[in-house]
Design a protein around this motif. Structure first.
Motif, PDB file in Angstrom:
ATOM      1  N   THR A  30       0.577  -1.093  -0.016  1.00  0.00           N
ATOM      2  CA  THR A  30       0.055  -0.099  -0.024  1.00  0.00           C
ATOM      3  C   THR A  30       1.079   1.191   0.050  1.00  0.00           C
ATOM      4  O   THR A  30       0.594   2.245  -0.708  1.00  0.00           O
ATOM      5  N   LEU A  55       0.790   4.060  -3.100  1.00  0.00           N
ATOM      6  CA  LEU A  55       0.669   5.396  -2.707  1.00  0.00           C
ATOM      7  C   LEU A  55       1.583   6.486  -3.141  1.00  0.00           C
ATOM      8  O   LEU A  55       1.378   7.315  -3.716  1.00  0.00           O
ATOM      9  N   THR A  56       2.754   6.005  -2.869  1.00  0.00           N
ATOM     10  CA  THR A  56       3.958   6.737  -3.235  1.00  0.00           C
ATOM     11  C   THR A  56       4.075   6.871  -4.299  1.00  0.00           C
ATOM     12  O   THR A  56       4.373   7.882  -5.202  1.00  0.00           O
ATOM     13  N   ALA A  84       1.751   6.487  -6.889  1.00  0.00           N
ATOM     14  CA  ALA A  84       0.769   7.262  -7.361  1.00  0.00           C
ATOM     15  C   ALA A  84       1.038   8.785  -7.135  1.00  0.00           C
ATOM     16  O   ALA A  84       0.739   9.562  -7.967  1.00  0.00           O
ATOM     17  N   PHE A  85       1.510   9.161  -5.947  1.00  0.00           N
ATOM     18  CA  PHE A  85       1.756  10.780  -5.592  1.00  0.00           C
ATOM     19  C   PHE A  85       2.809  11.247  -6.795  1.00  0.00           C
ATOM     20  O   PHE A  85       2.624  12.199  -7.169  1.00  0.00           O
ATOM     21  N   VAL A 101      -9.028   6.215  -5.141  1.00  0.00           N
ATOM     22  CA  VAL A 101      -7.518   6.542  -5.198  1.00  0.00           C
ATOM     23  C   VAL A 101      -7.342   6.782  -6.764  1.00  0.00           C
ATOM     24  O   VAL A 101      -6.518   7.653  -7.181  1.00  0.00           O
ATOM     25  N   ALA A 130      -6.380  10.290  -8.335  1.00  0.00           N
ATOM     26  CA  ALA A 130      -4.768  10.659  -8.839  1.00  0.00           C
ATOM     27  C   ALA A 130      -4.929  11.052 -10.426  1.00  0.00           C
ATOM     28  O   ALA A 130      -3.851  11.924 -10.883  1.00  0.00           O
ATOM     29  N   TYR A 167       5.688  -1.954  -6.986  1.00  0.00           N
ATOM     30  CA  TYR A 167       4.258  -2.121  -6.455  1.00  0.00           C
ATOM     31  C   TYR A 167       3.697  -3.559  -7.368  1.00  0.00           C
ATOM     32  O   TYR A 167       3.127  -4.280  -6.517  1.00  0.00           O
TER      33      TYR A 167
END
Lengths: 95, 95
Positions: free
Chosen positions: A6, A10-11, A13-14, A62, A66, B54
């Protein structure tokens, strides 16, 4: 999914989302987008719009968020690029 | 996931992956990447590398493949950009 998975996701996607910000800033500063490929921007915009649709289909906020942010930033770059190409674009560029 | 969801997701992944091809072609043709933001390229490369990680964590070969291809294409753009910035880059650009 693991906590590591996760966090990495998330990193990732950021990073891919905010990466367009320095490009948008650069275009607004230099008022130039000549070296950017219009085909890249259009294909990328299509892909991002489809990712947003994919997020809606799967109810994944999410992915929706994004890619919607990326699409908005990319829209800024497209504005510049189209402004350079169109005959009346010069006025937009100097505004 | 529905068939529609899978189709939209795969098309989205295809678009965002191949979108870099016209940009790479443009850079090789014009030998210029001046309007591209180095910060964008570096942040995007970090994000794509994390997406590959990922994919490995989750054993998802679609995510691995799509982002590895994107990373390879982006590497080409980074080569051009760095070649423009470094003092000895001029030789690379003219090669």
């Amino acid at each position: 999914m693991t906590v590591l998975g996760t966090a990495v996701g998330l990193t990732a996607a950021f990073c891919t989302t905010v990466s367009y910000i320095p490009q948008v800033v650069k275009c607004w500063k230099t008022r130039k987008a000549g070296d950017l490929s219009l085909k890249m921007l259009l294909t990328l915009a299509t892909g991002l719009a489809l990712w947003v649709a994919y997020g809606f289909i799967n109810g994944d906020w999410v992915i929706i968020t994004a890619n919607a942010v990326s699409l908005f930033l990319l829209g800024n770059l497209l504005l510049f690029k189209v402004g350079e190409i169109l005959p009346w674009g010069g006025n937009f560029q100097r505004r």
